[in-house]
Design a protein around this motif. Structure first.
Motif, mmCIF file in Angstrom:
data_model
loop_
_atom_site.group_PDB
_atom_site.id
_atom_site.type_symbol
_atom_site.label_atom_id
_atom_site.label_comp_id
_atom_site.label_asym_id
_atom_site.label_seq_id
_atom_site.Cartn_x
_atom_site.Cartn_y
_atom_site.Cartn_z
ATOM 1 N N GLN A 263 0.853 -1.183 0.000
ATOM 2 C CA GLN A 263 0.000 0.000 0.000
ATOM 3 C C GLN A 263 0.890 1.234 0.000
ATOM 4 N N GLY B 53 1.339 5.590 -0.073
ATOM 5 C CA GLY B 53 0.722 6.835 0.348
ATOM 6 C C GLY B 53 1.663 8.008 0.136
ATOM 7 N N GLN C 259 -2.905 10.779 -0.036
ATOM 8 C CA GLN C 259 -3.174 9.496 -0.685
ATOM 9 C C GLN C 259 -2.728 8.383 0.261
ATOM 10 N N PRO C 260 -3.339 7.179 0.260
ATOM 11 C CA PRO C 260 -4.480 6.803 -0.583
ATOM 12 C C PRO C 260 -5.808 7.378 -0.094
#
Length: 262
Positions: free
Chosen positions: A69, A71, A98-99
């Motif tokens: 993930q 960001g 983000q995300p």
């Protein structure tokens, strides 16, 4: 929710390194460690680093899910240098774009983790959090001047990245459920500036290079989180008001169970 708050913090606190080249013989491990710690030690460089702001990129990898993930956002730090011989206290603000949008804010006493999509803010006392989880990565924020006390530090392999910055490997001196290994990329310009400040005529000069370019934390299960800093600006005179969370009227406050008074 309490576990979520500390997991989010864990994901914030450490960046990675690229591949590395051999270090120059004239720079020793002790020089790089001192360049990393000295701006945050009491009685070090005259004013050291009072504050900094930067853009950040984060990538977290969870081994069991085989998933990453990513960001991005902006971070601000301020170090209270009025504590005499104590290591400066950290105030910080992380804003994710983000995300998903979220904020993690501390004024040095209270910690707020704001999750707009949940319409909640997790509010806790930092001292309480550290007592409950003494090996929590929050200590990295408040103890930059004590890394060699809390960690065993050696050269990483390889020990320089493609740009010639120095890469250190840190392991906790105490068994930790959260940290098995920490890599820190130290800006070569910070090392050069530290070496210059060893010269008597330059002692007391203000530190102008934030030494950490990136870091990677790996937990005992092999999960890792990388954070890379860019567009770093130091000693901007950040206001204390930036590090206090102002709760929107309709946001629910969630406090960890067991905190005094709750």
């Amino acid at each position: 929710m309490r576990k979520l708050g500390f997991f989010v913090l864990l994901c914030l606190l450490w960046p990675l390194t690229a591949g590395a080249a051999p270090r120059q013989a004239e720079v020793g491990l002790a020089d790089v460690i001192q360049a990393l710690e000295s701006p945050f030690k009491p009685g070090g460089l005259d004013t050291g680093i009072a504050d900094f702001e930067a853009e950040f990129f984060q990538e977290s990898r969870i081994v069991s899910l085989d998933r990453a993930q990513r960001g991005r956002g902006q971070v601000w730090f301020k170090f209270d240098r009025t504590l005499g011989e104590r290591v400066p206290q950290s105030k910080f603000r992380w804003e994710y774009r983000q995300p998903t949008e979220q904020e993690i804010v501390s004024d040095g006493r209270t910690l707020w983790v704001y999750l707009p999509e949940n319409n909640q803010v997790i509010e806790s006392d930092i001292e309480f959090a550290l007592r409950e989880q003494p090996d929590n990565p929050v200590t990295f924020l408040t103890g930059l001047g004590n890394l060699s006390r809390d960690f065993s530090i050696r050269w990483a392999a390889p020990n320089r990245d493609a740009a010639g910055n120095y890469v250190l490997e840190l392991q906790p001196r105490r068994t930790s459920q959260l940290i098995a290994r920490l890599l820190i990329v130290v800006d070569k310009n910070a090392v050069l500036q530290y070496d210059n400040n060893l010269r008597p005529e330059l002692r007391g000069a203000q530190s102008t290079v934030f030494p950490i370019l990136s870091s990677t934390v790996t937990d005992p299960n092999g999960n890792s989180t990388v954070i890379e800093f860019s567009a770093i600006r130091v000693n901007r005179g950040l206001s204390d008001s930036l590090f206090h969370f102002i709760r929107p009227a309709d946001v629910e406050v969630v406090r960890p169970s067991g905190m005094p008074g709750f």
